[in-house]
Design an enzyme around this catalytic site. Structure first.
Site, short mmCIF file in Angstrom:
data_model
loop_
_atom_site.label_atom_id
_atom_site.label_comp_id
_atom_site.label_asym_id
_atom_site.label_seq_id
_atom_site.Cartn_x
_atom_site.Cartn_y
_atom_site.Cartn_z
N ASP A 16 64.71 81.08 95.79
CA ASP A 16 66.03 80.44 95.68
C ASP A 16 66.41 79.67 96.94
O ASP A 16 67.59 79.55 97.28
CB ASP A 16 67.12 81.49 95.37
CG ASP A 16 66.76 82.36 94.17
OD1 ASP A 16 66.42 81.79 93.12
OD2 ASP A 16 66.79 83.59 94.31
N LYS A 19 63.78 74.85 96.59
CA LYS A 19 62.51 74.14 96.44
C LYS A 19 62.60 73.01 95.42
O LYS A 19 61.99 71.95 95.58
CB LYS A 19 61.41 75.12 96.02
CG LYS A 19 61.13 76.22 97.05
CD LYS A 19 60.07 77.18 96.57
CE LYS A 19 60.49 78.01 95.38
NZ LYS A 19 61.61 78.91 95.67
N LYS A 21 65.02 71.03 94.63
CA LYS A 21 65.63 69.80 95.15
C LYS A 21 64.60 68.98 95.92
O LYS A 21 64.54 67.75 95.77
CB LYS A 21 66.81 70.15 96.05
CG LYS A 21 67.41 68.94 96.75
CD LYS A 21 68.61 69.28 97.60
CE LYS A 21 69.14 68.07 98.33
NZ LYS A 21 70.37 68.33 99.09
N GLY A 43 63.70 80.06 88.26
CA GLY A 43 64.55 78.96 87.87
C GLY A 43 64.67 77.89 88.94
O GLY A 43 64.66 78.19 90.13
N HIS A 44 64.74 76.64 88.52
CA HIS A 44 64.96 75.52 89.43
C HIS A 44 66.19 74.75 88.95
O HIS A 44 66.27 74.39 87.78
CB HIS A 44 63.76 74.57 89.46
CG HIS A 44 62.52 75.18 90.02
ND1 HIS A 44 62.42 75.60 91.32
CD2 HIS A 44 61.32 75.46 89.46
CE1 HIS A 44 61.21 76.10 91.54
NE2 HIS A 44 60.53 76.03 90.42
N GLN A 226 59.16 81.08 93.34
CA GLN A 226 59.54 82.24 94.14
C GLN A 226 59.45 81.94 95.64
O GLN A 226 59.53 80.79 96.04
CB GLN A 226 58.70 83.47 93.76
CG GLN A 226 59.02 84.06 92.40
CD GLN A 226 58.11 83.57 91.29
OE1 GLN A 226 56.99 83.20 91.50
NE2 GLN A 226 58.63 83.56 90.08
N THR A 302 68.57 85.24 85.62
CA THR A 302 69.22 86.51 85.30
C THR A 302 70.74 86.45 85.35
O THR A 302 71.42 87.32 84.79
CB THR A 302 68.76 87.60 86.28
OG1 THR A 302 69.22 87.25 87.60
CG2 THR A 302 67.25 87.72 86.29
N ARG A 306 73.37 87.30 93.75
CA ARG A 306 72.33 87.53 94.75
C ARG A 306 72.89 88.28 95.94
O ARG A 306 74.06 88.11 96.31
CB ARG A 306 71.73 86.19 95.20
CG ARG A 306 70.99 85.47 94.09
CD ARG A 306 70.51 84.10 94.54
NE ARG A 306 69.91 83.37 93.41
CZ ARG A 306 70.04 82.07 93.21
NH1 ARG A 306 70.74 81.35 94.05
NH2 ARG A 306 69.47 81.50 92.16
N VAL A 415 72.59 69.09 103.02
CA VAL A 415 74.01 69.33 103.28
C VAL A 415 74.85 69.30 101.99
O VAL A 415 76.07 69.23 102.04
CB VAL A 415 74.56 68.32 104.30
CG1 VAL A 415 73.91 68.52 105.66
CG2 VAL A 415 74.36 66.88 103.81
#
Length: 425
Positions: A16, A19, A21, A43-44, A226, A302, A306, A415
């Site tokens: 998370d 990656k 982006k 997930g992306h 991951q 999920t 986090r 940013v």
């Protein structure tokens, strides 16, 4: 930095990190974008012109025109998810025709893998790993036990029947516990053969595809799923994923590791983690909630909140060493705006001693207490900043410290969510 012919994008924390982006940003400069491990548990989220798109399986480079996106054989594929994402992309105006390639050697997640995942997790009680329950681990287990189903098997109904029958026979002792029996063979064969016909246009020999592309001097971008600390071998085992996050780029794609010339390490400006496991720099209370809300720190798959922590340099040194990072992309810096103080974990205290290593024993690692260095925060909104020198002075001090300490150039600073909200140094 001028990008090399083959570049690896890899997360250096617990996943998370953002990656997706940077895959989206760098895909403009590459011809092929490749996923090489993991599955639909990763997930992306990509923001394009203010619209957020979410994918779990198809490489995020699919949003680019005239690019080839590849799901390598190191990925475990849930065909239901794959078909859903193909339809989702088409509904949003993104065609996958002639640009999506799925390895004919990739292993398939079936319903009984998902049921097994839940059964095993329930058995573990208070030792639960916190798996996403997507069937990833049981699918990889079948692969290692040599009773797995591959994409090519879906196209031959008799072969599919033989292999599903064998897999269920091997699992006969747990079938009743997971709601399956040998009587389910016909149903499963019929269902997955039909799914195979739907994804047949995308199944191909991706090993030859990628190596031929390399010979033709095409540029290849590898998109890791991951993060380093979820690596099955080098992460916080057993609180890890079921595949090799670090070394999987070669074993999961068929492209030799010697061909990877550049490794972009994605580092979040703080740390987050989903699921159980040690987390020395974890924080709680109002500060954690502030970061969680500003960073939308809820699992893409999920939806779980986090866990939040400060940036941990002990972790990052370890990760940077093992992935061979040549440059760093620092992400979600804007989330820290508004904090009066920002901390960085520079070492651990363990049994009265200061240490700078990741302990392999999770009980011992969980006892490590962070040694912090504190920095002054900034109040300014930095989401529109385009150059490093326009960042608040305290943000510059924070970034310069990270660069000097990690001894790897920070070449990108994110940013904001949008791809345009990125500073290139």
């Amino acid at each position: 930095m001028k990008n090399k012919q083959c570049m690896l994008i890899i997360g250096s924390q617990y996943g998370d990190e953002g990656k997706g982006k940077f895959t989206d940003i760098l895909a403009d400069e590459y011809d092929y974008i490749v996923r090489f491990q993991g599955g639909d548990n990763a997930g992306h989220s990509i923001v394009i012109n203010g619209t957020k798109y979410k994918l779990r399986l198809i490489p995020s480079g699919i949003f680019k025109k005239n690019k080839k996106v590849v799901i390598g054989h190191g990925v475990v594929v849930n065909p239901k998810t794959l078909i859903h994402e193909i339809e989702y992309l088409q509904q949003n105006g993104y065609s996958v025709k002639n640009c999506l390639f799925v390895s004919n050697r990739a292993h398939i997640i079936l319903d009984y893998h998902i049921a097994t995942d839940k059964y095993y997790e329930d058995l573990k009680g208070d030792q639960k790993v916190g798996t996403t329950l997507c069937g990833i681990g049981p699918c990889y287990a079948d692969k290692i036990q040599r009773v797995g189903i591959r994409t090519s098997d879906l196209l031959d109904k008799q072969e599919l029947r033989n292999k599903i029958t064998l897999a269920l026979q091997i699992k006969k002792d747990i079938l009743a516990h997971i709601g399956f029996s040998l009587n389910d063979v016909k149903r499963l064969v019929d269902e997955y053969y039909l799914l195979g016909q739907k994804i047949k246009p995308y199944i191909s020999n991706t090993i030859d595809l990628l190596n031929d592309a390399y010979i033709r001097n095409k540029k290849i971008l590898f998109e890791g799923a991951q993060g380093t600390f979820l690596d099955i071998d080098m992460g916080t085992y057993p609180y890890v994923t079921s595949s090799s996050v670090v070394a999987g780029v070669s074993s999961g794609s068929g492209i030799s590791i010697t061909k990877i010339q550049s490794v972009l390490s994605i580092v979040k400006a703080y740390t987050s983690r989903v699921g159980a496991g040690p987390f020395p720099a974890e924080i709680y209370g109002d500060t954690a909630q502030y970061v969680r809300e500003r960073g939308s720190e809820y699992g893409t798959v999920t939806k779980r909140p986090r866990r939040i922590g400060w940036l941990d340099l002990v972790m990052l040194r370890y990760a940077i060493n093992i992935v061979g990072a040549t440059e760093i992309a620092l992400t979600l810096l804007d989330v820290l705006s508004g904090l009066k103080k920002i901390k960085v974990c520079v070492a651990y205290k363990y049994l009265g001693k200061v240490i700078h290593e990741i302990l392999p024993d999770n009980k011992a690692y969980a006892q490590c207490k962070p040694v912090y260095r504190t920095f002054k925060g900034w109040k300014e909104d930095i989401s529109k900043v385009k150059t490093f020198d326009k960042l608040p002075k305290n943000a510059q001090i924070y970034i310069n410290y990270l660069t000097e300490t990690l001894n790897v150039p920070i070449t990108y600073i994110s940013v904001g969510n949008d791809r345009m909200s990125t500073i290139r140094k």
